[in-house]
Design an enzyme around this catalytic site. Structure first.
Site, mmCIF file in Angstrom:
data_model
loop_
_atom_site.group_PDB
_atom_site.id
_atom_site.type_symbol
_atom_site.label_atom_id
_atom_site.label_comp_id
_atom_site.label_asym_id
_atom_site.label_seq_id
_atom_site.Cartn_x
_atom_site.Cartn_y
_atom_site.Cartn_z
ATOM 1 N N SER A 77 0.820 -1.205 0.000
ATOM 2 C CA SER A 77 0.000 0.000 0.000
ATOM 3 C C SER A 77 0.856 1.259 0.000
ATOM 4 C CB SER A 77 -0.911 0.004 1.227
ATOM 5 O OG SER A 77 -1.616 1.227 1.328
ATOM 6 N N TYR B 130 -3.146 5.190 -4.797
ATOM 7 C CA TYR B 130 -4.433 5.873 -4.868
ATOM 8 C C TYR B 130 -4.276 7.106 -5.754
ATOM 9 C CZ TYR B 130 -6.009 3.102 -0.846
ATOM 10 O OH TYR B 130 -6.365 2.081 -0.012
ATOM 11 N N THR C 141 -6.000 1.391 -6.899
ATOM 12 C CA THR C 141 -7.227 1.091 -6.154
ATOM 13 C C THR C 141 -8.292 2.121 -6.489
ATOM 14 O OG1 THR C 141 -6.025 0.053 -4.340
ATOM 15 C CG2 THR C 141 -8.239 0.853 -3.861
ATOM 16 N N LYS D 91 -7.859 -2.264 -9.491
ATOM 17 C CA LYS D 91 -8.473 -2.955 -8.359
ATOM 18 C C LYS D 91 -9.778 -2.263 -7.981
ATOM 19 C CE LYS D 91 -7.414 -4.480 -3.608
ATOM 20 N NZ LYS D 91 -8.523 -3.813 -2.899
ATOM 21 N N HIS E 189 -13.292 -3.740 -1.788
ATOM 22 C CA HIS E 189 -12.486 -3.183 -0.699
ATOM 23 C C HIS E 189 -12.755 -3.909 0.624
ATOM 24 C CE1 HIS E 189 -9.725 0.342 -0.502
ATOM 25 N NE2 HIS E 189 -9.799 0.096 0.791
#
Length: 399
Positions: free
Chosen positions: A114, A136, A162, A262, A286
């Site tokens: 992440s 992100y 994401t 994703k 998620h």
């Protein structure tokens, strides 16, 4: 010295036992953050329960003595079709993402890291050379590209974008209040919880010094610079306009390597991901922390895999607790699955060894399922191996 017959076995037999041990070890607030879901928790519940609705159609004759589990995801060979899903701020263990990366490497698989991780990407790629960096849509294109180039320089092999998120004040049903940073005031407030969990507190003491859990995001800043607080970067993210498909295509072109979108649950979104040149998609909601009421990912996987599985690698993320769950996802068209809560419980229960334990359980369960189905390879699995209830699957978004 005789072995204490009452000593706890460090090995746990199920992911459920890892969760139980995580709950026992972690302060209430920390544990709650691992099980929370959006709103009423409908989706987070359905993600796991939907797997229980699927049965197997076993072969009792012709069992294969040796079974092949290996596959590849986004150009990386992995020993079995389970990879680590990116999750941020892993304050359940001092080594966090580094411990998870070591565990994944020890078991021959890849890890999604992440951009909100508590350890820098450079530390993680140093211990596992199969890292996919998750990003992100945060800040300007130039700022996003800086983070992408940092991940590339660190050795990341692929990019995960994401997209499944809703900014909702009611998010994280059951989730506790998380401090903006762990300072004296925050520690004082959390002291009653921590005092009840001495093992957790002692794990953060090394060499006589207390390690303060890091609630910053070092991968959002320049290398070597202090990262912003999690809530600071979260606020910036909330104020960045969501990406368009044209934005994602631009980022895919800038990256130039394996690229995963994703957060796909719709057929039309899956097709758009193919159109922009994505290497892979993750069928994901998620983990139930997005729009509550979204169907379990295993319910929408099959129609999506049928529609685009020949054009793009399809992965499933959400609800995996057993090796048999992995088998069911593969039979419905997934190339591999991504796990989140399961490995975090393992990390909380027993650090790196706990993550390895979870991966071993999933591998053994997958292997046993193949044996019962009479399959020699994960690539042989199909719908013929399943007993699907009528109207189990969901399909929406025309293409």
């Amino acid at each position: 010295m005789a072995k204490n017959p009452w000593a706890r076995n460090p090995w746990f037999e199920t992911v459920g036992e890892a969760q139980r041990r995580a709950k026992k070890r972690l302060p209430k607030s920390v544990y709650s953050s691992l099980v929370a879901g959006t709103q009423a928790g409908v989706t987070v519940t359905d993600n796991t329960q939907a797997f229980n609705e699927i049965g197997f159609a076993p072969h009792v004759i012709g069992v294969q003595p040796d079974r092949e589990l290996a596959t590849s995801v986004m150009g990386q060979d992995i020993s079995f079709p389970v990879i680590i899903s990116p999750t941020g701020v892993q304050a359940v263990d001092p080594d966090g993402e580094v411990a998870v990366a070591r565990a994944a490497a020890a078991r021959g698989t890849a890890m999604g890291l992440s951009s909100f991780a508590s350890h820098p990407v450079e530390e993680v790629t140093e211990v596992n050379d199969k890292i996919f960096f998750q990003i992100y849509w945060l800040g300007s294109r130039d700022e996003i590209l800086e983070r992408v180039e940092r991940a590339r320089a660190a050795g990341a092999k692929g990019l995960i974008v994401t997209t499944d998120w809703v900014f909702n004040v009611g998010r994280d049903w059951g989730s506790p209040e998380i401090p903006e940073k762990v300072d004296f005031q925050a520690l004082l407030k959390l002291a009653p919880e921590i005092a009840l969990k001495p093992r957790y507190a002692l794990d953060w003491v090394r060499g006589g010094k207390v390690i303060i859990p890091d609630l910053t995001a070092p991968n959002v800043s320049a290398p070597g610079q202090p990262g912003p607080t999690f809530f600071g970067v979260y606020g910036q993210w909330m104020n960045t306009p969501p990406p368009t498909w044209e934005d994602l295509q631009w980022l895919r072109e800038q990256w130039g390597g394996p690229f995963m979108v994703k957060g796909i649950t719709r057929l039309d979104d899956a097709k758009r991901a193919v159109d922009i040149g994505a290497s892979a998609i993750s069928v994901s909601n998620h983990g139930g922390n997005n729009l509550d009421g979204t169907p379990a990912t295993i319910r929408v996987l099959g129609p999506i895999a049928d529609a685009v599985g020949h054009d793009v690698e399809v992965l499933l993320d959400g609800g995996i607790r057993r090796g048999s769950d992995v088998t069911k996802a593969l039979a419905l068209g997934a190339r591999a699955v991504m796990i989140g809560r399961a490995y975090l419980w393992g990390l909380a229960a027993n650090g790196q060894t706990g993550v390895e334990n979870v991966l071993d359980l999933l591998r053994m369960g997958l292997d046993s399922s193949l044996m019962g189905l009479g399959r020699k390879s994960v690539h042989e699995l199909s719908r013929d191996d399943l007993v699907l209830p009528e109207n189990f699957e969901r399909s929406f978004g025309h293409i």
